[in-house]
Design an enzyme around this catalytic site. Structure first.
Site, PDB file in Angstrom:
ATOM      1  N   HIS A 196      78.112  17.248 -20.459  1.00 23.67           N
ATOM      2  CA  HIS A 196      78.382  18.089 -21.852  1.00 23.67           C
ATOM      3  C   HIS A 196      79.662  18.865 -21.657  1.00 23.67           C
ATOM      4  CE1 HIS A 196      73.922  17.967 -22.656  1.00 23.67           C
ATOM      5  NE2 HIS A 196      74.518  17.094 -23.159  1.00 23.67           N
ATOM      6  N   GLU A 439      83.365  -9.822 -24.722  1.00 25.36           N
ATOM      7  CA  GLU A 439      83.235  -9.026 -23.437  1.00 25.36           C
ATOM      8  C   GLU A 439      82.523  -9.714 -22.469  1.00 25.36           C
ATOM      9  OE1 GLU A 439      81.495  -5.296 -24.461  1.00 25.36           O
ATOM     10  OE2 GLU A 439      79.921  -6.101 -25.901  1.00 25.36           O
ATOM     11  N   ASP A 463      83.636  -4.240 -20.193  1.00 25.41           N
ATOM     12  CA  ASP A 463      82.399  -5.259 -19.597  1.00 25.41           C
ATOM     13  C   ASP A 463      83.375  -6.663 -19.323  1.00 25.41           C
ATOM     14  OD1 ASP A 463      80.111  -4.035 -19.711  1.00 25.41           O
ATOM     15  OD2 ASP A 463      80.036  -3.842 -21.903  1.00 25.41           O
ATOM     16  N   CYS A 510      89.289  -2.950 -27.888  1.00 20.84           N
ATOM     17  CA  CYS A 510      88.469  -1.380 -28.113  1.00 20.84           C
ATOM     18  C   CYS A 510      87.982  -1.015 -26.507  1.00 20.84           C
ATOM     19  CB  CYS A 510      87.257  -1.277 -28.930  1.00 20.84           C
ATOM     20  SG  CYS A 510      86.106  -2.440 -28.682  1.00 20.84           S
TER      21      CYS A 510
END
Ligand code: PEP
Ligand code: MG
Length: 607
Positions: A196, A439, A463, A510
């Site tokens: 976070h 991927e 991946d 991407c």
């Protein structure tokens, strides 16, 4: 190096989580971990204990709602909402109450038991994002405990002079109290790239280094520090010379950022005018703010699973529809949103009692496989995405496709959801494009066959590299082998792009490689149509693209394809682009005559 008060320029290293440089005095956020009292209840006192527990819940929710009012939007709001949602989930309170009554233990003890149990489920996850989410529960537990025991937690809101925050960790509620005017930087003992504090520091554009392990032990309030958020380093007791040098770097960085912003509204073209689409990877709707800041109106990858991961319940069709619609409408009339259907593993559906325990989840019931095994989830999501397409241009993308049958099955489900919506007179875009992530090695090898069945490809190098090179992408022991420069990866990318173009469809990328300036020339030279990346990277990539011609990029790509080893490839590609366009590769190293170009192997590409 071990820190030492008498030794100036002592350096501590951690995770570079938010870029930028800060110089200033430390403010120690003293947040000792609460010692939890354990005792058995005397007969007849259970009701009183349950009332104490309920008051702590009410007060904790109230505090978070108060913190929320102070925020206007962004990731921090989202995370705070997650905490509120956890606290408002009746199951959590019910479980703690059950512990109190069944075991006759005090409320603090029961809170600890239940939250530890939930946190351990997250710990067992293969997914680093989920492992980080255990902090949500720890922070909620600390708040409940503090309220049960009458302890005061905060202090950050009273800061009224520029400081660098030093903390074990910061909660979203802490972040809500941050006054951007006074917080120069953030340093924490724990955390990683997806914790976070990192997400929020980046959203607030505050330089940060996390995972420093012992920073709270080494530094006290008032100590002078230099924070280098590029390299993930902190200099304790810096000499005047070092302060001077870093101040120059800091000003240089600000100048670079200001210049970059000037290119925000320029088109993305190469020096000879070829258009390359730039788009953003996002996880949550709140990130569209960052797209606007960086002049983007395309989402090339919306990792929809994050909407499932942040809440306490699996979002229904309505909740998903609203989340997707927020993105689509936020991008405006010319926007494009590529929504990837769920890329979750069985173990990630944490709301479901039937979580699977797979020994190798990366190769297990993940992504499209899970969706085809859990048609209820898949159909709900497809309906929500299709309904969103009535509000702007939406593209649907299936992850982890490994063969034609799988793709056809997914498309058949999509078609049946289209039919349902038509029958129900619910509007959607009949021309909504369908694409797949490439991927998995098998998909790369049959890209020519797959290309006939879809409207676009998007190459997922994260991946693809993992599966082609047999390197677990989250295993730090084999991380040194994880590289897009392996000749097998280069060849795979080349043949995927060729197969796509041969079939007349566009090919995007991407994975992280798409936003890496070292490889942009190579990808453009192979003919990539679209690069999708973290929004913050896009301005630099845009400027780099504008410097070279297609012909030059083609030559670089063709030569790279003739090389035999990963290091030959990376040496050639990286050296080429860095020596021809050195100004585009500012790294916070400093030579006698100004900023200089070095490649620090310990660091991510500087962008
Ligand atoms: C990829 O694999 O490259 C990708 C973009 O998907 P993710 O990182 O979400 O698996
Ligand atoms: Mg992937």
């Amino acid at each position: 190096m071990a820190p030492n008060d008498n030794n100036p320029n002592t350096i501590l290293s951690g995770v570079a989580s938010s870029s930028g440089i800060a110089l200033g005095r430390a403010f120690h956020v003293d947040r000792n971990v609460i010692q939890v009292p354990h005792h058995r209840l005397a007969p007849g006192t259970t009701e009183h204990e349950l009332e104490r527990l309920e008051s702590a819940f009410v007060l904790s929710r109230h505090q978070l709602h108060e913190a929320r009012i102070k925020l206007t939007g962004g990731d921090h709001l989202q995370i705070l909402d997650t905490h509120i949602a956890f606290l408002e989930d009746p199951q959590l309170e019910r479980n703690i109450r059950a512990q109190v009554t069944a075991k006759m233990i005090n409320a603090e003890w029961a809170v600890n038991e239940v939250i530890n149990e939930v946190a351990s489920v997250f710990d067992r996850s293969e997914d680093s994002y989920l492992r980080e989410r255990r902090r949500d529960f720890e922070q909620i537990s600390q708040r409940l405990l503090a309220n049960l025991m009458g302890l005061h937690q905060d202090g950050i809101e009273h800061i009224n002079e520029p400081v660098i925050l030093v903390a074990h960790d910061l909660s979203p509620a802490d972040m809500a109290h941050i006054n951007r005017e006074f917080i120069l930087g953030i340093l924490t003992d724990i955390g990683g790239q997806t914790s976070h504090t990192s997400i929020l520091a980046r959203a607030l554009e505050i330089p940060a280094v996390v995972g420093l392990e012992s920073i709270t032990r080494e530094v006290k309030t008032g100590d002078l520090l230099i924070l280098d958020g590029f390299a993930g380093r902190v200099m304790l007791n810096p000499s005047l010379e070092l302060i001077d040098e870093y101040d120059t770097r800091r000003r240089y960085h600000l100048q670079v950022e200001t210049e970059l912003r000037l290119t925000r509204d320029l088109p993305t073209v190469t020096a000879d005018g070829a258009t390359i689409q730039l788009s953003a990877n996002i996880e949550l709707p709140s990130e569209i703010v960052a797209l606007r800041t960086n002049g983007l109106n395309r989402v090339g990858l919306f990792r929809s699973e994050f909407i499932f991961l942040i809440g306490t319940q699996t979002p229904d069709e309505e909740a998903q529809y609203h989340a997707y619609r927020e993105v689509v409408e936020g991008l405006g009339p010319n926007g494009v949103t590529t929504i990837r259907t769920l890329d979750l593993g069985g173990d990630k559906l944490h709301h479901e009692a039937s979580a699977l325990h797979e020994t190798n989840p990366a190769m297990g019931l993940r992504a499209i496989r899970l969706c085809l095994a859990r048609r209820d989830l898949f159909r709900t999501q497809l309906r929500a995405i299709l309904r969103t397409s009535a509000h702007g241009k939406v593209r649907i993308m299936f992850p982890m496709i490994s063969g034609i049958e799988e793709l056809r099955e997914a498309k058949a489900e999509l078609e049946s959801m289209r039919r349902n919506l038509r029958e129900e007179n619910i509007p959607f875009d009949e021309t909504c494009e369908v694409g797949i992530m490439i991927e998995v090695p098998s998909a790369a090898l049959i890209a020519d066959l797959l290309a006939r069945e879809v409207n676009f490809f998007s190459i997922g190098t994260n991946d693809l590299i993992q599966y082609m090179l047999a390197i677990d992408r989250s295993n730090e022991h084999v991380n040194y082998l994880f590289t897009p420069a392996h000749p097998a990866i280069l060849r795979a990318i080349c043949s995927i792009i060729d197969a796509g173009h041969h079939a007349g469809i566009s090919v995007a990328m991407c994975g992280e490689m798409a936003g890496d300036p070292d490889y942009v020339m190579f990808l453009v030279g192979l003919g990539i149509d679209e690069l999708s990346m973290t929004p913050h990277n896009s301005l630099r990539i845009k400027r780099l693209l504008s410097r070279f011609t297609m012909e030059e990029a083609r030559q670089v790509a063709q030569h790279a394809l003739t090389l035999q080893t990963s290091s030959e490839v990376s040496d050639y590609v990286i050296t080429y682009v860095r020596t021809h366009y050195p100004e585009e590769f500012w790294v916070p190293d400093w030579c006698e005559d100004g900023p200089c170009l070095t490649r620090d192997p310990e660091r991510e590409p500087m962008i």
